[in-house]
Design a protein around this motif. Sequence first.
Motif, short mmCIF file in Angstrom:
data_model
loop_
_atom_site.label_atom_id
_atom_site.label_comp_id
_atom_site.label_asym_id
_atom_site.label_seq_id
_atom_site.Cartn_x
_atom_site.Cartn_y
_atom_site.Cartn_z
N GLY A 41 -27.41 -45.58 -8.54
CA GLY A 41 -28.29 -45.46 -7.25
C GLY A 41 -27.61 -46.85 -6.52
N LEU A 42 -27.15 -47.87 -7.16
CA LEU A 42 -26.48 -49.23 -6.47
C LEU A 42 -25.18 -48.69 -5.76
CD1 LEU A 42 -26.44 -52.23 -6.03
CD2 LEU A 42 -25.18 -52.46 -7.78
N VAL A 43 -24.33 -47.82 -6.57
CA VAL A 43 -23.13 -47.50 -5.96
C VAL A 43 -23.44 -46.27 -4.64
CG1 VAL A 43 -21.05 -46.06 -6.33
CG2 VAL A 43 -21.74 -47.67 -7.91
N TRP A 44 -24.43 -45.54 -4.90
CA TRP A 44 -24.81 -44.59 -3.59
C TRP A 44 -25.23 -45.31 -2.57
CZ3 TRP A 44 -25.70 -39.28 -4.83
CH2 TRP A 44 -25.89 -38.61 -3.68
N ILE A 45 -26.08 -46.29 -2.75
CA ILE A 45 -26.21 -47.36 -1.38
C ILE A 45 -25.19 -47.93 -0.93
CG2 ILE A 45 -27.75 -48.85 -0.95
CD1 ILE A 45 -30.13 -48.09 -2.60
N VAL A 46 -24.74 -48.67 -1.85
CA VAL A 46 -23.19 -49.39 -1.09
C VAL A 46 -22.14 -48.53 -0.53
CG1 VAL A 46 -21.16 -50.92 -2.08
CG2 VAL A 46 -23.53 -51.13 -2.97
N VAL A 47 -21.90 -47.45 -1.16
CA VAL A 47 -21.21 -46.46 -0.35
C VAL A 47 -21.53 -46.00 0.77
CG1 VAL A 47 -20.00 -44.09 -0.68
CG2 VAL A 47 -19.88 -45.62 -2.39
N TYR A 49 -23.37 -47.66 3.03
CA TYR A 49 -23.23 -48.80 3.84
C TYR A 49 -21.82 -48.87 4.27
CZ TYR A 49 -28.26 -49.87 4.32
OH TYR A 49 -29.64 -50.09 4.61
N VAL A 50 -20.99 -48.88 3.42
CA VAL A 50 -19.44 -49.30 3.32
C VAL A 50 -18.60 -48.23 4.37
CG1 VAL A 50 -17.42 -49.48 2.15
CG2 VAL A 50 -19.46 -50.93 1.58
N THR A 51 -19.26 -47.05 4.20
CA THR A 51 -18.53 -45.86 4.95
C THR A 51 -19.28 -45.69 6.08
OG1 THR A 51 -19.77 -44.17 3.61
CG2 THR A 51 -17.78 -44.92 2.97
N SER A 52 -20.25 -46.51 6.58
CA SER A 52 -21.16 -46.36 7.82
C SER A 52 -21.69 -44.84 7.92
CB SER A 52 -20.07 -46.61 8.98
OG SER A 52 -19.55 -47.83 9.12
N ALA A 53 -22.19 -44.44 6.84
CA ALA A 53 -23.02 -43.08 6.85
C ALA A 53 -22.04 -42.07 6.63
CB ALA A 53 -24.20 -43.16 7.76
N ALA A 54 -20.91 -41.92 6.17
CA ALA A 54 -20.07 -40.90 6.43
C ALA A 54 -20.13 -40.13 5.09
CB ALA A 54 -18.58 -41.29 6.73
N TRP A 55 -20.29 -41.13 3.74
CA TRP A 55 -20.35 -40.81 2.59
C TRP A 55 -21.83 -41.18 1.99
CZ3 TRP A 55 -17.08 -38.06 -0.50
CH2 TRP A 55 -15.92 -37.83 -0.11
N PRO A 56 -22.27 -40.88 1.00
CA PRO A 56 -21.95 -39.67 0.09
C PRO A 56 -22.39 -38.13 0.77
CG PRO A 56 -23.59 -41.12 -1.04
CD PRO A 56 -23.18 -41.55 0.45
N ILE A 57 -23.30 -38.20 1.50
CA ILE A 57 -23.64 -36.94 2.17
C ILE A 57 -24.15 -37.18 3.52
CG2 ILE A 57 -25.15 -34.92 1.99
CD1 ILE A 57 -25.72 -35.23 -0.68
N GLN A 58 -23.22 -36.87 4.48
CA GLN A 58 -23.43 -37.48 5.79
C GLN A 58 -24.40 -36.53 6.67
OE1 GLN A 58 -19.91 -36.80 8.34
NE2 GLN A 58 -20.64 -38.07 9.90
N ALA A 59 -24.76 -35.36 6.06
CA ALA A 59 -26.02 -34.64 6.76
C ALA A 59 -27.46 -34.99 6.62
CB ALA A 59 -25.96 -33.30 6.39
N LEU A 60 -27.62 -35.96 5.44
CA LEU A 60 -28.79 -36.53 5.09
C LEU A 60 -29.24 -37.67 6.09
CD1 LEU A 60 -28.69 -36.02 1.19
CD2 LEU A 60 -30.20 -34.74 2.86
N ILE A 65 -30.32 -43.38 1.53
CA ILE A 65 -30.83 -44.81 0.92
C ILE A 65 -31.98 -44.50 0.08
CG2 ILE A 65 -32.13 -46.80 1.62
CD1 ILE A 65 -30.53 -46.83 4.32
N VAL A 66 -32.85 -43.35 0.49
CA VAL A 66 -33.97 -43.00 -0.35
C VAL A 66 -33.47 -42.41 -1.61
CG1 VAL A 66 -35.97 -41.38 -0.32
CG2 VAL A 66 -35.20 -42.68 1.56
#
Length: 83
Positions: A41-47, A49-60, A65-66
């Motif tokens: 969960g932490l890595v998902w949120i950090v990734v 923010y760091v990738t400016s919403a390009a990762w993990p799933i851009q379409a979502l 964050i949820v």
Amino acid sequence: MPKSRIRKKSDYTPPATTTAVKLSSGRSWIAPLMLALFLVGLVWIVVYYVTSAAWPIQALGNWNIVIGFAFIAGGFGVSTQWK
């Protein structure tokens, strides 16, 4: 002045009989799963923010964050089973 007597204390000897306590509850998988869910969960949120919403799933979009908080909430849910 007279000297006082020296009192000797007897050395402590533990009781002769000891019983072994079994601490294993058979749920050794709970702590690693809990920590894994927290970290995912932490890595998902950090990734996100760091990738400016390009990762993990851009379409979502902001639903990423949820999803990250859902993993963290799952970790808290699993932690209630830890003994």
